[in-house]
Design a protein around this motif. Sequence first.
Motif, mmCIF file in Angstrom:
data_model
loop_
_atom_site.group_PDB
_atom_site.id
_atom_site.type_symbol
_atom_site.label_atom_id
_atom_site.label_comp_id
_atom_site.label_asym_id
_atom_site.label_seq_id
_atom_site.Cartn_x
_atom_site.Cartn_y
_atom_site.Cartn_z
ATOM 1 N N PRO A 46 0.809 -1.209 0.000
ATOM 2 C CA PRO A 46 0.000 0.000 0.000
ATOM 3 C C PRO A 46 0.840 1.255 0.000
ATOM 4 N N ALA A 47 0.347 2.261 -0.684
ATOM 5 C CA ALA A 47 1.076 3.525 -0.721
ATOM 6 C C ALA A 47 0.557 4.456 0.336
ATOM 7 N N ALA A 48 1.474 5.136 0.970
ATOM 8 C CA ALA A 48 1.125 6.118 1.992
ATOM 9 C C ALA A 48 0.065 5.617 2.943
ATOM 10 N N ASP A 173 -4.449 7.762 8.916
ATOM 11 C CA ASP A 173 -3.880 9.091 9.082
ATOM 12 C C ASP A 173 -4.439 10.042 8.019
ATOM 13 N N ALA A 174 -4.439 11.331 8.331
ATOM 14 C CA ALA A 174 -4.938 12.334 7.392
ATOM 15 C C ALA A 174 -4.183 12.279 6.065
ATOM 16 N N SER A 175 -2.918 11.882 6.108
ATOM 17 C CA SER A 175 -2.128 11.833 4.878
ATOM 18 C C SER A 175 -2.664 10.779 3.902
ATOM 19 N N VAL A 176 -3.238 9.705 4.436
ATOM 20 C CA VAL A 176 -3.800 8.654 3.585
ATOM 21 C C VAL A 176 -5.064 9.183 2.903
ATOM 22 N N GLY A 246 -10.128 14.960 6.990
ATOM 23 C CA GLY A 246 -10.497 15.195 5.601
ATOM 24 C C GLY A 246 -11.479 14.222 4.993
ATOM 25 N N PHE A 247 -12.086 13.354 5.788
ATOM 26 C CA PHE A 247 -13.046 12.392 5.253
ATOM 27 C C PHE A 247 -14.259 13.111 4.656
#
Length: 369
Positions: A46-48, A173-176, A246-247
């Motif tokens: 998986p990325a990030a 995480d928010a980055s994902v 950010g969802f």
Amino acid sequence: MTRRTRPLAAALALATAVALLATSCSSSGSEDEDDPSADATGAQPPAATAAPVPGTPGTPDAPSSPADAGSPTAPAPGTPSAPPGTPGTPSVPGTPSAPGTPGRPVTPGTPTGPGTPGTPAAPGTPNAPGTPAAPAGARWQPTPGLAWQWQLGGGVDQSVDVPVYDIDGFETDASVVAALHAKGRKVICYINAGSWEDFRPDAAAFSQALQGTSNGWKGEKWFDIRKLDQLKPLMAARFDMCRQKGFDAVEPDTIEAYNQKSGFPLTPDDQLRYNRMLAGLAHDRGLAIGLKNDLEQVPALLGDFDFAVNEECAQFDECGRLSPFIQAGKAVFHVEYKLGTDRFCAKTKALGFSSMQKKLELDAWRKPC
């Protein structure tokens, strides 16, 4: 942490069946894993992705409920043990299904501004003040037919080419979320809104008076949903976390306590008040919200919820009860665990559902219709 409203006996029976199938390697999931048409998600790193937190919330409804990442019978991370009836109607964990071809990207429903990503709310401070209300009409409105991915176990595999992802709010995480948005995806925040979980970072904020009997999953107990004054700020803090990361939407699990042995004398009206309270919290934050199972109250709650999330309606011959969502132009995100796609896709596609087969542990594997 998914389907927990099914009878415990049925759940146990299913769990046993799943174990036997897994041992004999004859389950639909194991057979499909060799199917060249199966979705290959999960095979690539998986990325990030965010590191999974112990005790992944699976939403496994007991018997046939999807195992959030923690299905009692599946190797879901930190998931409860013996499956009970599901949260909304628990079902016994069904056997995982076979992999399927990745769903083709579909243009997401009318996009709306999700909550602004920011520093995730400290999960351990559920009493944090709520966020200001978002402008009316700003939330996302998922439409029928959108392909989706539901992953509650392990690091999020971002390689699945679909417009909608449903992933764990605490463990992501928010980055994902931002990375998925950069790929044009809409992202749903999974949280448990009807049961206490001892593995969550905010577990200590829920008094013992709010906790009833076990819902069948280790470390989880039904909430006394009549105590809106106590639960509302705690749920508001969780919804704030979803918005700050950010969802675009929220999937509240186990919101069918009224038809379970919760330890409290709950009524259908108690559940309607609680579920509407949750819908109000989401909408105030510009978040769409899905009705998880709770089929008996679809007619009453259709106007309060933006889409539906269902587990195993085909297995229990109850998919028709979700038709009002489709008729209202609202998506129905649906999964089956035990049934192979050849046994439900034709029917649910005709109904307009976004259907796929998943393994009970809700990892990255999927076989869409």
